[in-house]
Design a protein around this motif. Structure first.
Motif, PDB file in Angstrom:
ATOM      1  N   ILE A 184       0.649  -0.543  -0.365  1.00 29.83           N
ATOM      2  CA  ILE A 184      -0.212  -0.018   0.073  1.00 29.83           C
ATOM      3  C   ILE A 184       0.929   0.885  -0.287  1.00 29.83           C
ATOM      4  N   LEU A 185       0.390   2.026  -1.467  1.00 30.10           N
ATOM      5  CA  LEU A 185       1.652   2.872  -1.270  1.00 30.10           C
ATOM      6  C   LEU A 185       0.901   4.555  -0.323  1.00 30.10           C
ATOM      7  N   VAL A 186       1.595   5.154   0.248  1.00 28.65           N
ATOM      8  CA  VAL A 186       1.116   6.092   1.065  1.00 28.65           C
ATOM      9  C   VAL A 186       2.140   7.647   1.140  1.00 28.65           C
ATOM     10  N   HIS A 187       1.299   8.821   0.442  1.00 27.44           N
ATOM     11  CA  HIS A 187       1.975   9.680   0.809  1.00 27.44           C
ATOM     12  C   HIS A 187       1.332  11.230   1.237  1.00 27.44           C
ATOM     13  N   ASN A 188       1.378  12.129   2.095  1.00 27.38           N
ATOM     14  CA  ASN A 188       0.695  13.166   2.356  1.00 27.38           C
ATOM     15  C   ASN A 188       0.843  14.564   0.980  1.00 27.38           C
ATOM     16  N   HIS A 189      -0.121  15.160   0.944  1.00 23.38           N
ATOM     17  CA  HIS A 189      -0.358  16.544   0.272  1.00 23.38           C
ATOM     18  C   HIS A 189      -0.031  17.884   1.243  1.00 23.38           C
ATOM     19  N   PRO A 190       1.086  18.637   1.248  1.00 25.63           N
ATOM     20  CA  PRO A 190       0.925  19.846   2.325  1.00 25.63           C
ATOM     21  C   PRO A 190       0.022  20.871   2.119  1.00 25.63           C
ATOM     22  N   SER A 191      -1.044  20.866   0.806  1.00 27.73           N
ATOM     23  CA  SER A 191      -1.461  21.779   0.255  1.00 27.73           C
ATOM     24  C   SER A 191      -2.735  21.587   1.324  1.00 27.73           C
ATOM     25  N   GLY A 192      -3.004  20.728   1.764  1.00 29.95           N
ATOM     26  CA  GLY A 192      -4.063  20.195   2.717  1.00 29.95           C
ATOM     27  C   GLY A 192      -5.425  19.304   1.080  1.00 29.95           C
ATOM     28  N   SER A 193      -5.035  19.447  -0.179  1.00 32.25           N
ATOM     29  CA  SER A 193      -5.978  18.709  -0.756  1.00 32.25           C
ATOM     30  C   SER A 193      -5.440  16.930  -1.118  1.00 32.25           C
ATOM     31  N   PRO A 194      -6.219  15.794  -0.904  1.00 36.62           N
ATOM     32  CA  PRO A 194      -5.619  15.157  -1.173  1.00 36.62           C
ATOM     33  C   PRO A 194      -5.975  14.371  -2.783  1.00 36.62           C
ATOM     34  N   GLN A 195      -6.824  15.229  -3.268  1.00 34.05           N
ATOM     35  CA  GLN A 195      -6.865  14.680  -4.939  1.00 34.05           C
ATOM     36  C   GLN A 195      -5.616  14.378  -5.383  1.00 34.05           C
ATOM     37  N   PRO A 196      -5.431  13.587  -6.357  1.00 34.03           N
ATOM     38  CA  PRO A 196      -3.497  12.752  -6.839  1.00 34.03           C
ATOM     39  C   PRO A 196      -3.629  13.976  -7.967  1.00 34.03           C
ATOM     40  N   SER A 197      -2.232  13.896  -7.987  1.00 28.72           N
ATOM     41  CA  SER A 197      -1.665  15.125  -9.695  1.00 28.72           C
ATOM     42  C   SER A 197      -1.114  13.742 -10.476  1.00 28.72           C
ATOM     43  N   LYS A 198      -1.067  14.358 -11.382  1.00 32.84           N
ATOM     44  CA  LYS A 198      -0.568  12.946 -12.769  1.00 32.84           C
ATOM     45  C   LYS A 198       0.771  12.311 -12.663  1.00 32.84           C
ATOM     46  N   GLN A 199       1.314  13.103 -11.799  1.00 30.83           N
ATOM     47  CA  GLN A 199       3.023  12.718 -11.834  1.00 30.83           C
ATOM     48  C   GLN A 199       2.312  11.316 -10.423  1.00 30.83           C
ATOM     49  N   ASP A 200       1.470  11.830  -9.617  1.00 23.79           N
ATOM     50  CA  ASP A 200       1.212  10.400  -8.132  1.00 23.79           C
ATOM     51  C   ASP A 200       0.834   9.645  -8.919  1.00 23.79           C
ATOM     52  N   ILE A 201      -0.450   8.848 -10.166  1.00 24.36           N
ATOM     53  CA  ILE A 201      -0.724   8.160 -10.801  1.00 24.36           C
ATOM     54  C   ILE A 201       0.339   8.044 -11.739  1.00 24.36           C
ATOM     55  N   ALA A 202       1.266   8.535 -12.665  1.00 26.66           N
ATOM     56  CA  ALA A 202       2.024   8.052 -13.270  1.00 26.66           C
ATOM     57  C   ALA A 202       3.009   7.017 -12.619  1.00 26.66           C
ATOM     58  N   VAL A 203       3.329   7.188 -11.439  1.00 25.41           N
ATOM     59  CA  VAL A 203       4.544   6.529 -11.036  1.00 25.41           C
ATOM     60  C   VAL A 203       3.511   5.215 -10.295  1.00 25.41           C
ATOM     61  N   THR A 204       2.229   5.566  -9.431  1.00 23.01           N
ATOM     62  CA  THR A 204       1.608   4.668  -9.274  1.00 23.01           C
ATOM     63  C   THR A 204       1.613   3.639 -10.248  1.00 23.01           C
ATOM     64  N   ARG A 205       1.670   3.735 -11.535  1.00 24.01           N
ATOM     65  CA  ARG A 205       0.712   2.164 -12.268  1.00 24.01           C
ATOM     66  C   ARG A 205       2.555   1.782 -12.874  1.00 24.01           C
ATOM     67  N   GLN A 206       3.814   3.230 -12.707  1.00 22.93           N
ATOM     68  CA  GLN A 206       5.271   2.145 -12.969  1.00 22.93           C
ATOM     69  C   GLN A 206       5.525   1.577 -11.862  1.00 22.93           C
ATOM     70  N   ILE A 207       5.064   1.674 -10.333  1.00 19.80           N
ATOM     71  CA  ILE A 207       5.115   0.717  -9.317  1.00 19.80           C
ATOM     72  C   ILE A 207       4.339  -0.817  -9.902  1.00 19.80           C
ATOM     73  N   ILE A 208       3.765  -0.536  -9.778  1.00 15.62           N
ATOM     74  CA  ILE A 208       2.594  -1.711 -10.267  1.00 15.62           C
ATOM     75  C   ILE A 208       2.706  -2.536 -11.363  1.00 15.62           C
ATOM     76  N   GLU A 209       3.480  -2.018 -12.839  1.00 18.69           N
ATOM     77  CA  GLU A 209       4.217  -2.582 -13.828  1.00 18.69           C
ATOM     78  C   GLU A 209       4.980  -3.238 -13.020  1.00 18.69           C
ATOM     79  N   ALA A 210       6.014  -2.884 -12.490  1.00 19.19           N
ATOM     80  CA  ALA A 210       7.505  -3.298 -11.994  1.00 19.19           C
ATOM     81  C   ALA A 210       7.199  -4.953 -11.170  1.00 19.19           C
ATOM     82  N   ALA A 211       6.085  -4.462 -10.135  1.00 19.57           N
ATOM     83  CA  ALA A 211       5.346  -5.297  -9.588  1.00 19.57           C
ATOM     84  C   ALA A 211       5.066  -6.524  -9.975  1.00 19.57           C
ATOM     85  N   ARG A 212       4.606  -6.030 -11.098  1.00 20.79           N
ATOM     86  CA  ARG A 212       2.909  -7.936 -11.334  1.00 20.79           C
ATOM     87  C   ARG A 212       4.187  -8.700 -11.415  1.00 20.79           C
TER      88      ARG A 212
END
Length: 238
Positions: A184-212
């Motif tokens: 389970i990946l976790v990180h925080n956004h100090p801005s307060g908004s928890p909405q994922p960025s494009k970079q958040d999504i891209a990195v997550t998918r990279q990890i999923i592909e490498a782990a599969r």
């Protein structure tokens, strides 16, 4: 800077009839009514009174709530930020951080005593208490075994106010060393908004592909902010 021994010396002394009586009333309300009997600033006030017994700590407690926003913000503020507050010394800061540590251990125990996926709300409560008020981004990876029990809560690093690096190679390397079945990946956004960025999504998918190919699954990527949390799995982003 006011040191531990100086807090009482430089403090405004509470009168014998007023300050002591007021603290006794706070203590009795807490004893009779439990955790909800005192307001946020009163909890901080009474805690500080234990560390600075000769001082009227109500103004300082209200100052802390005003500066850090909430009782959670006060307890999770880092040591240097608290040290910069006029009137706080090492002893009173240690008292605040001790309460934070105890609360986090209680929440973590509740979240990880069984399969993590079966205690999802408890996990979110723990992560929000630990990360929602951080002023820098922090990345962590929860490593689970085949029964979804927590193997390790890995702190991968801190970043700037709006960016923390997470490296796919390091995540996968650690998962292999630990024999993790899932992550389970976790990180925080100090801005307060928890909405994922494009970079958040891209990195997550990279990890999923490498782990599969290694048989390691990624259950979710949780983003924590002062305004709440988001789950990439629930948002159908992964």
């Amino acid at each position: 800077m006011i040191e531990a021994g100086d807090e009482g010396k430089s403090a405004v002394k509470a009168s014998a009839g007023g300050g002591i009586g007021h603290r006794a009333r706070l203590r009795q309300r807490l004893a009779d009514g439990g955790p909800d009997a005192l307001l946020d600033h009163e909890l901080i006030e009474y805690l500080l009174a234990l560390a600075i017994p000769r001082r009227d700590t109500k103004p300082l407690a209200k100052c802390l709530i005003g500066q850090f926003g909430t009782i959670g913000g006060v307890l999770t503020a880092d040591w240097d930020a608290l040290r910069a507050v006029d009137g706080l010394g090492e002893t009173s800061i240690a008292a605040l951080k001790t309460v934070q540590a105890a609360a986090l251990r209680l929440l973590k125990e509740e979240a990880t005593r069984g399969p993590v996926l079966a205690s999802w709300q408890a996990l979110l409560d723990y992560l929000r208490a630990d990360m929602a008020h951080l002023t820098v981004e922090r990345v962590r990876v929860l490593h689970l075994n085949a029964r979804n029990m927590l193997i390790r809560d890995e702190h991968m690093g801190d970043g700037s106010i709006d960016q923390a690096a997470i490296y796919t190679r390091e995540v996968i390397k650690q998962a292999m060393q630990l024999g993790s079945a899932s992550l389970i990946l976790v990180h925080n956004h100090p801005s307060g908004s928890p909405q994922p960025s494009k970079q958040d999504i891209a990195v997550t998918r990279q990890i999923i592909e490498a782990a599969r190919p290694l048989g390691i699954s990624v259950h979710d990527h949780i983003i924590i902010g002062a305004d709440g949390h988001s789950s990439m799995r629930a948002m159908a982003l992964i």
